[in-house]
Design an enzyme around this catalytic site. Structure first.
Site, PDB file in Angstrom:
ATOM      1  CE  LYS A 135      -3.452   0.315   2.765  1.00  0.00           C
ATOM      2  NZ  LYS A 135      -4.217   0.910   1.648  1.00  0.00           N
ATOM      3  N   GLY A 136       0.280   2.379  -0.305  1.00  0.00           N
ATOM      4  CA  GLY A 136       0.976   3.648  -0.165  1.00  0.00           C
ATOM      5  C   GLY A 136       1.285   4.390  -1.434  1.00  0.00           C
ATOM      6  CD  GLU A 144      -3.432   4.063   2.965  1.00  0.00           C
ATOM      7  OE1 GLU A 144      -4.253   4.385   2.081  1.00  0.00           O
ATOM      8  OE2 GLU A 144      -2.337   3.524   2.704  1.00  0.00           O
TER       9      GLU A 144
END
Length: 271
Positions: A135-136, A144
């Protein structure tokens, strides 16, 4: 000496980037969809709406960031407005999610006020067969991870294009959030790690200037030609470096992954 080490272990690219732990077994079930070929946005919406079924009245809910998570936030707002959901508190993972949720009338809090969440719903950039994810790429990885680690259940929502055999396998960015101080030094140290050997390390840019996160940090994006050999070892080595804030490897975190594909919705669960 540093240059020689870089050639052996990683290649640092100065041009801007254009892209923005429990053991388990996985049980899957499919829900067929008898519709014509769906667009990527329609697939994302299907996954998001299915994820919102995990939200019940009275819950504290982590609100993810990104194009897929935005559909979930919209759905929660709609169900609150209709009265089908009541007494929901949302904990947003970015400024833009905060603004979206606020505009929909979703009551909001921070982890300071709500340190324990019932469920978090968020997208992912890559999902491997073990439900570990990257993610990211949207720049919100630190918030998150904080919100999703504070949640009893993390429901990940993706379309089938995000599935990979191993993390890093999409050849797109694996982000690392770093402090601004001596960021070039930190980038070089990341690239020199044996655990990420062969990657390209790029400072994420926003036009002519470095991209700045909601936390006033920079992001280094790692690009792999082949999947990361040992994601847990890479995560540990990256976090051991001074100047690193966090990374986009979300390992042993996802409880449920909802995958929308042309043949329907697939739900994979961590046992």
């Amino acid at each position: 000496r540093i240059g020689t080490m870089m050639q052996q272990q990683a290649r640092i690219v100065t041009k801007p980037s254009t892209t923005f732990v429990r053991k388990f077994s996985v049980r899957a079930r499919k829900m067929n969809v008898t519709r014509a070929q769906l667009s990527q946005d329609e697939l994302k919406q299907q996954a998001a709406w299915k994820a919102v079924e995990y939200v019940k009245s009275g819950m504290v809910v982590g609100l993810g960031t990104g194009s897929t998570a935005a559909f979930a936030v919209d759905r929660i707002g709609s169900l609150l407005k209709s009265g089908e959901l009541k007494d929901i508190v949302g904990v947003p993972t970015s400024i833009r999610t905060y603004e979206q949720a606020k505009s929909l009338g979703i009551p909001l809090a921070t982890l300071d006020e709500q340190p324990k969440l019932d469920v978090a719903i968020d997208g992912a950039d890559e999902v491997d067969p073990k439900l570990d994810v990257v993610k990211g790429r949207g720049g919100a990885l630190l918030r998150e991870k904080m919100v999703e680690m504070a949640s009893d259940k993390f429901v990940c929502i993706v379309d089938e294009s995000k599935l990979v055999d191993g993390l890093g396998g999409s050849k797109d960015a694996m982000p690392i959030e770093i402090v601004q101080f001596c960021h070039e030094y930190t980038l070089r140290r990341i690239a020199a790690l044996p655990e990420v050997a062969g990657c390209e390390a790029r400072l994420r840019m926003d036009g002519d200037a470095p991209y700045v996160t909601d936390n006033s940090n920079y992001i280094v994006d790692l690009y792999f030609q082949t999947p990361i050999k040992d994601s847990h070892a890479a995560a540990k080595a990256i976090m051991a470096l001074e100047g690193v804030v966090d990374h986009g490897l979300f390992l042993d975190m996802v409880n449920v992954c909802i995958i929308a594909g042309s043949n329907g919705i697939e739900v994979k669960e961590r046992q």
